[in-house]
Every structure is written in structure tokens, then in C-alpha cells.
Design a protein around this motif. Structure first.
Motif, PDB file in Angstrom:
ATOM      1  N   MET A   1      26.232  74.828 -20.611  1.00 27.96           N
ATOM      2  CA  MET A   1      27.083  74.096 -21.167  1.00 27.96           C
ATOM      3  C   MET A   1      27.994  73.591 -22.220  1.00 27.96           C
ATOM      4  SD  MET A   1      30.340  72.716 -18.526  1.00 27.96           S
ATOM      5  CE  MET A   1      29.142  72.874 -17.296  1.00 27.96           C
ATOM      6  N   SER A   2      28.522  74.996 -23.421  1.00 33.47           N
ATOM      7  CA  SER A   2      28.647  74.198 -24.056  1.00 33.47           C
ATOM      8  C   SER A   2      29.137  72.572 -24.469  1.00 33.47           C
ATOM      9  CB  SER A   2      29.664  75.477 -25.005  1.00 33.47           C
ATOM     10  OG  SER A   2      30.756  74.934 -24.470  1.00 33.47           O
ATOM     11  N   LYS A   3      28.906  72.288 -25.925  1.00 34.91           N
ATOM     12  CA  LYS A   3      29.181  71.206 -26.159  1.00 34.91           C
ATOM     13  C   LYS A   3      30.488  71.023 -26.430  1.00 34.91           C
ATOM     14  CE  LYS A   3      24.967  68.779 -26.152  1.00 34.91           C
ATOM     15  NZ  LYS A   3      23.457  67.573 -26.696  1.00 34.91           N
ATOM     16  N   LYS A   4      31.111  70.099 -26.342  1.00 29.52           N
ATOM     17  CA  LYS A   4      32.935  70.186 -27.123  1.00 29.52           C
ATOM     18  C   LYS A   4      33.476  68.314 -27.048  1.00 29.52           C
ATOM     19  CE  LYS A   4      34.189  71.817 -23.173  1.00 29.52           C
ATOM     20  NZ  LYS A   4      34.877  72.706 -21.801  1.00 29.52           N
ATOM     21  N   LYS A   5      34.135  68.899 -28.186  1.00 29.20           N
ATOM     22  CA  LYS A   5      34.506  67.317 -28.891  1.00 29.20           C
ATOM     23  C   LYS A   5      35.777  67.029 -28.585  1.00 29.20           C
ATOM     24  CE  LYS A   5      35.674  65.752 -33.907  1.00 29.20           C
ATOM     25  NZ  LYS A   5      35.828  65.970 -34.715  1.00 29.20           N
ATOM     26  N   ILE A   6      35.886  65.751 -28.373  1.00 27.46           N
ATOM     27  CA  ILE A   6      37.089  64.676 -27.132  1.00 27.46           C
ATOM     28  C   ILE A   6      38.108  64.514 -28.078  1.00 27.46           C
ATOM     29  CG2 ILE A   6      37.287  62.997 -26.299  1.00 27.46           C
ATOM     30  CD1 ILE A   6      35.011  62.632 -24.499  1.00 27.46           C
ATOM     31  N   LEU A   7      39.006  65.157 -28.225  1.00 28.61           N
ATOM     32  CA  LEU A   7      39.920  65.154 -29.107  1.00 28.61           C
ATOM     33  C   LEU A   7      41.390  63.580 -28.931  1.00 28.61           C
ATOM     34  CD1 LEU A   7      41.963  68.565 -29.829  1.00 28.61           C
ATOM     35  CD2 LEU A   7      39.843  66.856 -30.927  1.00 28.61           C
ATOM     36  N   TYR A   8      40.903  63.440 -26.983  1.00 31.40           N
ATOM     37  CA  TYR A   8      42.211  62.276 -26.769  1.00 31.40           C
ATOM     38  C   TYR A   8      41.706  62.090 -25.368  1.00 31.40           C
ATOM     39  CZ  TYR A   8      45.785  60.215 -23.827  1.00 31.40           C
ATOM     40  OH  TYR A   8      46.736  59.371 -23.149  1.00 31.40           O
ATOM     41  N   ASP A   9      40.756  61.330 -25.117  1.00 27.62           N
ATOM     42  CA  ASP A   9      40.612  60.675 -23.479  1.00 27.62           C
ATOM     43  C   ASP A   9      41.928  59.871 -22.573  1.00 27.62           C
ATOM     44  OD1 ASP A   9      38.497  60.437 -20.936  1.00 27.62           O
ATOM     45  OD2 ASP A   9      37.793  59.393 -21.709  1.00 27.62           O
ATOM     46  N   GLY A  10      42.719  60.664 -21.584  1.00 25.73           N
ATOM     47  CA  GLY A  10      44.046  60.003 -20.957  1.00 25.73           C
ATOM     48  C   GLY A  10      42.670  59.479 -19.191  1.00 25.73           C
TER      49      GLY A  10
END
Ligand code: TMP
Length: 255
Positions: A1-10
């Protein structure tokens, strides 16, 4: 699974960085919240259902010529969408009285409006998303007048279209909430796109024959059966995902 940067956690979705600078990934969570997150539960499979339902409805809305942020569904919980600057106004379109308008104005639940009613709310959790009017929006520059008129027109067209679509599967579209964003092209110009999601989390849907609620009011009012109702909506739309897709597994996240 690729790691992705969180921009916003709603509350119900997480927004991750997309593969290009003008895209983001919307991840649909199983969290259900109400009363500005005072009430919170995890409902296994809700995110999968909302991803499928919103995918279907956004595509249909695109097809009738209303521009949306939607690009494609990536997997059972994720959609690739265009990165937009969200306009901080929630547009609620109401056909039948339910929810806050019943309490605020003392209108009987179930009263049918002679024409659709548009309301605006400021997107500000700290203030509990207060009701605002057009003058607030223009005065405080939350949008321009042209943008406001365009968003209202889109709201009414989406309402006409979705009412018919839901009527065809024996559901009444009582009301819904939508959000818009500005999408900037390289020359710096912006166009408005319908953003966020359209699912039973932000619509009210009642069965035409029984008036049974088939939306998040089942959670808000502690009536139970939310997942079954969302499955039923997906089923009637002809998009019920396969059984194996109801996984609550989370991807590996990095902040
Ligand atoms: P309301 O009756 O509580 O004002 O809600 C109107 C519609 O907007 C209803 O379909 C639920 C939806 N909605 C959201 O999607 N998010 C929110 O934060 C609120 C308050 C309502």
C-alpha cells in the motif's frame, strides 16, 4: 500500500494528496457523526456504500452538464477528484420540511414546499455552521455575486435532476446539502465545481410508499438500521457492491 500525505482529516472523509498537484484523493470513512460530532459511531461498510453512491450520483450530475470535482473511483473507499478551494458555504436545498427547519420555524415535518427552498450555512464547526443569508456571503466575500448565482442555479438543477432520479426508485428527495469549490487553471482563472459528496449522509431520502427514512436521520435520531438503509438505496440504484467489499480495513497513513 503506498503511503499518502493527509491534507485534511474530516468527520466522514480524509483528503490525501493526489498523484498530480491539481488532484486529491477522497477516502470515505465509516465514521458517523451528528450534532457537530457530539455523537459519534463507526458503522462498518458505510464508507464503502457512500463512495459507491456518490460515485454514481456525481457521474450522473456530470452527464447533465454540471461540472463536478469528480474524476474517477479508485477503489472501494477512494475517489480521485480535482483539487479545489472550497467555498465556505453549505447550500441546502429543501423540498419537504424536515430537520433544522422544522425546529427553527415550527413547520410541520413532511410539509411539502410549493417550490424548492435554498438555504445557506457558513462552514464553521466552531460556530455550529450557522444559517446565513446572501448579504453575508457577498459582504464577507465568501463568494462573488456571480458565483453565488451560479451555485444557486446549479443547486436547483441538481435538485430537479436528483428528485426525478430518486422518484424512479421510489424515494422522495426531502432535502440535501452540497458544497462547491474553485478550480484554478494554469492561467489563474477559476471555475466552480460541485465538490464533496452526495450520499445518504447529506441527503434526506424517504420511501415513497411508507415514508421510512433511508438516510443519516436513522443515526441522528437513534432509530438504527443505517447500514441496511444505505444498502437498500445502493441496491435500488443498481450499484450494490459485492459482499467482499465491506471491509473496514484502513490504509497505512502518514501525516
Ligand atoms: P438540516 O435539516 O439539519 O439543516 O439538514 C439539511 C440537510 O443537510 C440534510 O439532508 C442533512 C444535510 N446536512 C449535512 O450534510 N451536513 C450538516 O452538517 C448538516 C447540518 C446537514
Amino acid at each position: 500500500m503506498s503511503k499518502k500525505k493527509i491534507l485534511y482529516d474530516g468527520k466522514a472523509k480524509t483528503i490525501f494528496e493526489g498523484p498530480t498537484s491539481d488532484t486529491v484523493i477522497q477516502y470515505f470513512k465509516d465514521d458517523a457523526t451528528a450534532n457537530n460530532a457530539e455523537k459519534h459511531s463507526i458503522i462498518n461498510g458505510k464508507g464503502v456504500l457512500n463512495n459507491s453512491i456518490s460515485d454514481y450520483l456525481m457521474k450522473k450530475i456530470n452527464e447533465i452538464g454540471i461540472p463536478t470535482h469528480y474524476i474517477k473511483k479508485l477503489n472501494m473507499r477512494e475517489q480521485l477528484v480535482r483539487k479545489v478551494e472550497i467555498i465556505p458555504v453549505e447550500f441546502v436545498v429543501r423540498n419537504i420540511a424536515a430537520g433544522s427547519i422544522v425546529k427553527r420555524l415550527g413547520i410541520k415535518e413532511g410539509s411539502v414546499f410549493s417550490r424548492p427552498l435554498i438555504e445557506h450555512y457558513l462552514k464553521k464547526d466552531e460556530l455550529g455552521d450557522p444559517l446565513i443569508n446572501e448579504d453575508h456571503i457577498i459582504n464577507f466575500e465568501w463568494s462573488t455575486r456571480d458565483e453565488l448565482e451560479e451555485m444557486q442555479e446549479f443547486g436547483l438543477r441538481i435538485n430537479d435532476f436528483l428528485r426525478g432520479l430518486f422518484y424512479g426508485i421510489s424515494l422522495k428527495l426531502v432535502d440535501f446539502k452540497i458544497e462547491f469549490g474553485r478550480y484554478y487553471s494554469e492561467d489563474g482563472n477559476s471555475i466552480l465545481l460541485l465538490a464533496d459528496e452526495i450520499s445518504p449522509d447529506n441527503c434526506r431520502l424517504w420511501d415513497i410508499n411508507t415514508n421510512k427514512k433511508m438516510d443519516k436521520d436513522l443515526f441522528r435520531q437513534e432509530l438504527g438500521g443505517l447500514k441496511e438503509a444505505y444498502q437498500e438505496v445502493a441496491n435500488r440504484l443498481g450499484i450494490l457492491p459485492e459482499k467482499k467489499k465491506y471491509s473496514s480495513a484502513k490504509p497505512e497513513l502518514v501525516k
